[in-house]
Design a protein around this motif. Structure first.
Motif, PDB file in Angstrom:
ATOM      1  N   SER B 295       0.877  -1.168   0.000  1.00  0.00           N
ATOM      2  CA  SER B 295       0.000   0.000   0.000  1.00  0.00           C
ATOM      3  C   SER B 295       0.919   1.224   0.000  1.00  0.00           C
ATOM      4  CB  SER B 295      -0.877   0.006   1.249  1.00  0.00           C
ATOM      5  OG  SER B 295      -1.641  -1.167   1.295  1.00  0.00           O
ATOM      6  N   ASP B 297       0.763   4.578  -0.381  1.00  0.00           N
ATOM      7  CA  ASP B 297       0.595   5.791   0.431  1.00  0.00           C
ATOM      8  C   ASP B 297       1.006   5.557   1.884  1.00  0.00           C
ATOM      9  OD1 ASP B 297      -0.327   7.759  -1.406  1.00  0.00           O
ATOM     10  OD2 ASP B 297      -2.217   6.676  -1.533  1.00  0.00           O
ATOM     11  N   GLN B 298       0.664   4.371   2.393  1.00  0.00           N
ATOM     12  CA  GLN B 298       1.020   4.078   3.771  1.00  0.00           C
ATOM     13  C   GLN B 298       2.513   3.755   3.889  1.00  0.00           C
ATOM     14  OE1 GLN B 298      -2.087   2.668   2.486  1.00  0.00           O
ATOM     15  NE2 GLN B 298      -2.804   4.610   3.293  1.00  0.00           N
ATOM     16  N   GLU B 301       4.305   6.861   4.357  1.00  0.00           N
ATOM     17  CA  GLU B 301       4.265   7.274   5.769  1.00  0.00           C
ATOM     18  C   GLU B 301       5.328   6.527   6.570  1.00  0.00           C
ATOM     19  OE1 GLU B 301       2.661   9.794   7.010  1.00  0.00           O
ATOM     20  OE2 GLU B 301       1.925  10.101   4.974  1.00  0.00           O
ATOM     21  N   GLY B 302       5.512   5.258   6.226  1.00  0.00           N
ATOM     22  CA  GLY B 302       6.519   4.454   6.918  1.00  0.00           C
ATOM     23  C   GLY B 302       7.931   4.937   6.616  1.00  0.00           C
ATOM     24  N   ILE B 330       6.882   6.075  -8.580  1.00  0.00           N
ATOM     25  CA  ILE B 330       5.718   6.524  -7.827  1.00  0.00           C
ATOM     26  C   ILE B 330       6.083   6.778  -6.366  1.00  0.00           C
ATOM     27  CG2 ILE B 330       4.780   4.187  -7.360  1.00  0.00           C
ATOM     28  CD1 ILE B 330       2.004   5.501  -7.833  1.00  0.00           C
ATOM     29  N   LYS B 334       5.709  10.411  -4.603  1.00  0.00           N
ATOM     30  CA  LYS B 334       4.880  10.595  -3.407  1.00  0.00           C
ATOM     31  C   LYS B 334       5.711  11.051  -2.216  1.00  0.00           C
ATOM     32  CE  LYS B 334       0.890   7.992  -4.641  1.00  0.00           C
ATOM     33  NZ  LYS B 334      -0.236   7.203  -4.188  1.00  0.00           N
ATOM     34  N   HIS B 337       6.309  14.714  -2.637  1.00  0.00           N
ATOM     35  CA  HIS B 337       5.115  15.473  -2.272  1.00  0.00           C
ATOM     36  C   HIS B 337       4.950  15.535  -0.758  1.00  0.00           C
ATOM     37  CE1 HIS B 337       0.563  15.332  -1.648  1.00  0.00           C
ATOM     38  NE2 HIS B 337       0.916  16.585  -1.816  1.00  0.00           N
ATOM     39  N   ARG B 338       5.121  14.392  -0.124  1.00  0.00           N
ATOM     40  CA  ARG B 338       4.892  14.314   1.323  1.00  0.00           C
ATOM     41  C   ARG B 338       5.922  15.147   2.092  1.00  0.00           C
ATOM     42  NH1 ARG B 338       3.982  14.490   5.923  1.00  0.00           N
ATOM     43  NH2 ARG B 338       3.381  12.840   7.358  1.00  0.00           N
TER      44      ARG B 338
END
Lengths: 304, 502
Positions: B295, B297-298, B301-302, B330, B334, B337-338
Motif C-alpha cells: 500500500s 501511500d502508507q 508514511e513508513g 511513484i 509521493k 510530495h509528502r
C-alpha cells in the motif's frame, strides 16, 4: 484501472496525526470562517416542509444575525430532496448559495436505472445546481464494477450543466480497500465523459443515513485518490465528507488533512464541502467566542 | 507518471496556484508554542548517594539549546574521584536493595513511573529544549515510553524466578551497573537502562550524554521525591573522560552502553580482560524494503517515520530505502510530495515535525555526508522549502537517488534526516542488498502479501523487523542488534538476562 491497496493500521495512524495539529489564534479564525463557507446545509427527512427549507435558505445566506467584522460568508449550498428544489431555488434567488439536491433514489439507490435517471433530470429541471448521487453499492460489492461505472456515466450525462457529487456510502463498503477502489472507479467514470473542470465532480463519503458516516481515515483515502488523479491528469476533483461532523474542532482537523494531503488549492468551497447541519452553529459559536471572548448559549443561534 | 505530473508535485500541489473560480486561501498555521514555564536552575551538581553533590573535580560545563545556540545552564563534569564516589555509593547500597522484598522494589518503580507521568509536560519541554527534538515527539513518544518501561519492569520484580525456569528460586543480580547513554532519546534511554537493572536488584551509575544531561537530572529529582534508597541510582554528568573512568572502575560489574559502534568497540576492548560483562546497542543502517504490491501511500508514511523521526537521530532509522523497480517512480514522487508538508523549525512548537539537529558537531557530520553523496554522483533531493531559523543547527529532510550500494551514504550511519533510495528487481536481490551491511539492528518490509512478509522477515539479519510499519517500540519487546549493531537485548524478558547471574 490501477489497483491501490490501503494498509488500515497506517492509514488510521496518519489520519489521527492531523488531529494533533494545534490550530490557534489567526489560523483558527481563518479556518472557522473557511469551514463555514464550505458547509452544505442539509435537511433530508421525510417530514421536510417548504417552510423548513425556506428557514434553512435564510440561514444559508446569512448564517448569523449578530455583528461580526468582517461579515461572515454565506454557506456553500443548501441540500434538499428533489421535491423541494424549486422552493430552495426561489428562496435563494439573488444569493450565491447553490441549490444541491440528492437524487438517483437516495439514499439506497435500490431503484431501476431509468427511475434514478429521471430523478436526476427532474431535480436539474427544477433548478438544482448540484446533484448528489448515490452509487449502486449492491453492484459494487457483488463485483459488477462495469455496471457501477456505466451508471455513473449516465447520471453524469443526465446532470447537464449541474455539478455532480458521487456518494460512495463508505459505511456500507466497509473496507478501506473498497473505499479506495470505489473512489478511483467514480473518478475514472466521471472523467470518461469528457474533460472536467475543477470542482465539476466531487466524491462524497456518505448519505448520512448509514453509520459510520464520514470519518477521518475514509476521507484521507478518498483525498489520496483525488491527489493521484490530479498528479496524472491535472484535473481537480472535489471532496465532500458528510455525516458525523458536528464540531468546529473536527472541521479544522479536516481542513488540516486537506491542506496536507492535496494542498491549499483545495481550500475553497469550489473543491471542498462539509455535508452537515449541526456543524454550522458550532462554527458560529466558536467564531463568536473568538471575537467576543464569551461562549454564547445554544439558543443564541437560529435552529435553521 | 509523466514528467509534467512530476513538476506539478513540486510546485502547485502544496503552494496552490489554482485556476478555480473563487480564490483559494493560503492557510498557514499560527505559531503554537508549548508555553508552560519550566524552572531550570543555573547550575546542576552530580546525583550521588541520593543527594545532589558538588563535583570534586570542581568543573562544570554548559549545555546549550541547539535550536537557539543559547546556553541553558551548567552541569557538573564528573572527574575520577566523583566516579569513584558514585560507584562506592552504588556498591554500598546494592546488598540491601537486592535483599529488599521484590514487591517493595516494585513499589518504588511504580512510584517512579507515576511521577514521570505526572511530570510529563515538564519532562517533554526540557527534553525538547536540551536536545532539539519536536515537542510532539517528546510528549507523545519519549516520555510516555519512559514511564511504560518503569511500569513494565516493576511487574517483573517478583516474577524473576518464572522468567528463567531452571535458574534457581531467586536469580541473583550482578551488582553495580555502569550505564552510558546517548543523546538521541535521553530520558527514554535512561529508563531503558535503569528499569531492568533495578527490577533485578542491581544498583546503577548512569552517565547521560554530554549534550543532553537535563532530563536525567530531572529524573534524579524524581528519584529523590519517591525516596528511592540512597545510592541505588547515581547520575553523573560529564564527557568521554567521565565515561572512561566509569568503565574502568573495578567495582563496576556490568557495562551497558548505547551509542556509536566506534565507541562500542573501544569499550569492548577495555573490558576484555576484566570480569565485567557488557551489552552494546550500537549503530545501524537499516533497510526499509518496499515491494510494488505494498500500500504505497502508507508505505510512504513508513518511510517518513522511518528516517525523519527525531531528525533521523535514531539508531534503527530506516536509512536505506530499497524499492522494487516498478514502484520507484511513484514512491519517489509521493515521497517528494509528502516531504513538502513536513514542518521544520522551533522544537517547542506543537506543529513542528522536524526539530533542530542535536549539536553543531552532528550537523557538520551530516553536512560531510551530504557532500560525500554528491561527490560520489548521487542526486540530492532537498524538496522541503521551509525557511529555517537563522540561529541554531538545522538540516532539512532530504533524500538521495542514484545511490549505489558501495556509496558512503549507503554504507555508513549518517544519523541525520538523510535517506538513500535504491532499487531492486527480485525478492532475492532485496534480501541480498538488505543484508549487505556490517550492521543489523532493524529492518522494514512493506507488502500486501502475507507470505512474502514471513519469508523476507525470516531471512533478514536484523534484531527487529517491522512489517507494514516502522519505528514502533514497546517495553515488552526486546530490542537489539545483529553483527556490528551490538549484542544483548533491552526490553522484554530477554532484556532481564543481562542483569542477572544465570
Amino acid at each position: 484501472m490501477m489497483q491501490h491497496t490501503v494498509n488500515a493500521v497506517m492509514a488510521d495512524e496518519r489520519a489521527a496525526s492531523f488531529t494533533r495539529r494545534s490550530i490557534k489564534t489567526d489560523s483558527k479564525m481563518q479556518g472557522l470562517r473557511l469551514a463555514l463557507s464550505m458547509v452544505d446545509l442539509t435537511t433530508l427527512e421525510g417530514k421536510d416542509s417548504p417552510e423548513k427549507v425556506r428557514s434553512l435558505c435564510r440561514k444559508a445566506i446569512q448564517p448569523y444575525d449578530g455583528q461580526i467584522d468582517p461579515p461572515l460568508p454565506s454557506v456553500a449550498a443548501v441540500c434538499v430532496y428533489p421535491s423541494l428544489v424549486s422552493v430552495a431555488r426561489k428562496a435563494l434567488a439573488g444569493s450565491n448559495v447553490k441549490v444541491a439536491s440528492v437524487a438517483t433514489g437516495f439514499p439506497s439507490g435500490q431503484f431501476p436505472l431509468d427511475v434514478r435517471l429521471r430523478d436526476v433530470a427532474e431535480a436539474v429541471e427544477a433548478g438544482a445546481d448540484e446533484i448528489d448521487m448515490v452509487i449502486n453499492r449492491g453492484a459494487f460489492l457483488a463485483g459488477r464494477i462495469g455496471e457501477v461505472r456505466d451508471e455513473i456515466v449516465q447520471v453524469k450525462q443526465a446532470c447537464g450543466q449541474a455539478h455532480l457529487k458521487i456518494i460512495l456510502e463508505t459505511g456500507e463498503l466497509e473496507t478501506y480497500d473498497n473505499v479506495r477502489r470505489a473512489s478511483d472507479l467514480a473518478i475514472e467514470a466521471a472523467a470518461s465523459t469528457g474533460e472536467l473542470r475543477g470542482g465539476e465532480v466531487f466524491i462524497k463519503t456518505s448519505t448520512g443515513k448509514v453509520q459510520p458516516a464520514a470519518t477521518m481515515p475514509v476521507t484521507l483515502i478518498m483525498l489520496e485518490a483525488i491527489r493521484d488523479h490530479y498528479l496524472v491528469t491535472g484535473v481537480r476533483i472535489g471532496m465532500k465528507p458528510a455525516g458525523g461532523i458536528r464540531h468546529a474542532k473536527q472541521a479544522l482537523h479536516y481542513l488540516v488533512m486537506v491542506k496536507e494531503t492535496v494542498g491549499d488549492a483545495w481550500l475553497t468551497p469550489e473543491l471542498f464541502r462539509f455535508g452537515a447541519s449541526s456543524l454550522t452553529n458550532d462554527l458560529l459559536r466558536q467564531i463568536v467566542k473568538t471575537t467576543t471572548g464569551r461562549y454564547s448559549a445554544a439558543y443564541d443561534f437560529s435552529e435553521a | 507518471m509523466d514528467t509534467s505530473a512530476e513538476s506539478r508535485t513540486q510546485s502547485t500541489l502544496i503552494n496552490g496556484e489554482a485556476e478555480s473560480a473563487s480564490e483559494p486561501v493560503q492557510w498557514e498555521y499560527s505559531p503554537a508554542p508549548e508555553r508552560a514555564a519550566v524552572e531550570i536552575a543555573d547550575r546542576y551538581d552530580l546525583f550521588i548517594n541520593g543527594k545532589f553533590t558538588a563535583p570534586k573535580s570542581r568543573k562544570h560545563f554548559a549545555t546549550i539549546n541547539p535550536a537557539t545556540e543559547q546556553v541553558i545552564c551548567e552541569v557538573a563534569e564528573a572527574g575520577k574521584a566523583d566516579v569513584t564516589a558514585a560507584v562506592a555509593a552504588a556498591k554500598a547500597a546494592q546488598p540491601k536493595w537486592a535483599r529488599l522484598k521484590p514487591q517493595e522494589r516494585a513499589k518504588y518503580m511504580y512510584r517512579i513511573a507515576r511521577r514521570i507521568q505526572e511530570r510529563a509536560r515538564e519532562l517533554a519541554i526540557i527534553e525538547s529544549t536540551d536536545g532539539g527534538k519536536p515537542i510532539r515527539e517528546s510528549r507523545d513518544v519519549d516520555v510516555p515510553l519512559a514511564a511504560q518501561h518503569f511500569f513494565y519492569h516493576a511487574g517483573w520484580c517478583d516474577k524473576l524466578r518464572y522468567a528463567f525456569p531452571g535458574a534457581g528460586r531467586d536469580p541473583k543480580p550482578v551488582g553495580v551497573c555502569g550505564q552510558i547513554i546517548p543523546w538521541n532519546f535521553p530520558l527514554l534511554m535512561a529508563a531503558w537502562k535503569i528499569a531492568p537493572a533495578l527490577a533485578c536488584g542491581n544498583t546503577c551509575v548512569l552517565k547521560p550524554a554530554e549534550t543532553t544531561p537535563l532530563t536525567a537530572l530531572r529524573l534524579a529529582e524524581i528519584l529523590e521525591e519517591v525516596e528511592l534508597p540512597a545510592g541505588v541510582v547515581n547520575i553523573i554528568t560529564g564527557g568521554p573522560e567521565s565515561g572512561r573512568a566509569l568503565v574502568e572502575h573495578n567495582d563496576v560489574k556490568k557495562i551497558a552502553f548505547t551509542g556509536s559502534t566506534e565507541v562500542g568497540k573501544l569499550l569492548a576492548k577495555m573490558v576484555a580482560d576484566t570480569d565485567k560483562r557488557i551489552t552494546l546497542e550500537l549503530g545501524g543502517k537499516s533497510p526499509n524494503i518496499i515491494f510494488a504490491d505494498a500500500s504505497i501511500d502508507q508505505a510512504v508514511e513508513g518511510i517518513i517515520s522511518g528516517i525523519y523521526f527525531n531528525q533521523g537521530h535514531v539508531c534503527c532509522a530506516g536509512s536505506r530505502l530499497l524499492v522494487e523497480e516498478g514502484a520507484v517512480d511513484i514512491v519517489v514522487d509521493k515521497l517528494t510530495h509528502r516531504l513538502q508538508s513536513l514542518r521544520v523549525g522551533d522544537p517547542l512548537d506543537k506543529n513542528t515535525d522536524i526539530g533542530a539537529i542535536n549539536s553543531k558537531a552532528q550537523l557538520s557530520t551530516i553536512h560531510k555526508y551530504l557532500e560525500a553523496g554528491r561527490n560520489e554522483g548521487a542526486a540530492l533531493h532537498e524538496v522541503n522549502g521551509q525557511p529555517l531559523p537563522r540561529k541554531g543547527y538545522w538540516c532539512r529532510p532530504c533524500f538521495f537517488t542514484g545511490v549505489q550500494p558501495s556509496h558512503v551514504v549507503a554504507r555508513e550511519e549518517i544519523f541525520g534526516p538523510v535517506l538513500a533510495v535504491m532499487s531492486f528487481r527480485t525478492p532475492e536481490e532485496a534480501l541480498e542488498r538488505a543484508n549487505n551491511t556490517p550492521y543489523g539492528l532493524a529492518a522494514g518490509v512493506w507488502t500486501d502479501k502475507g507470505s512474502k512478509i514471513f519469508e523476507i522477515a525470516r531471512r533478514l539479519d536484523a534484531g527487529v523487523v517491522w512489517c507494514n510499519t516502522y519505528n514502533k517500540f514497546d517495553a515488552a519487546s526486546p530490542f537489539g542488534g545483529f553483527k556490528e549493531s551490538g549484542f544483548g537485548r533491552e526490553g522484554g524478558l530477554q532484556g532481564l538476562r543481562a542483569y542477572l547471574e544465570l
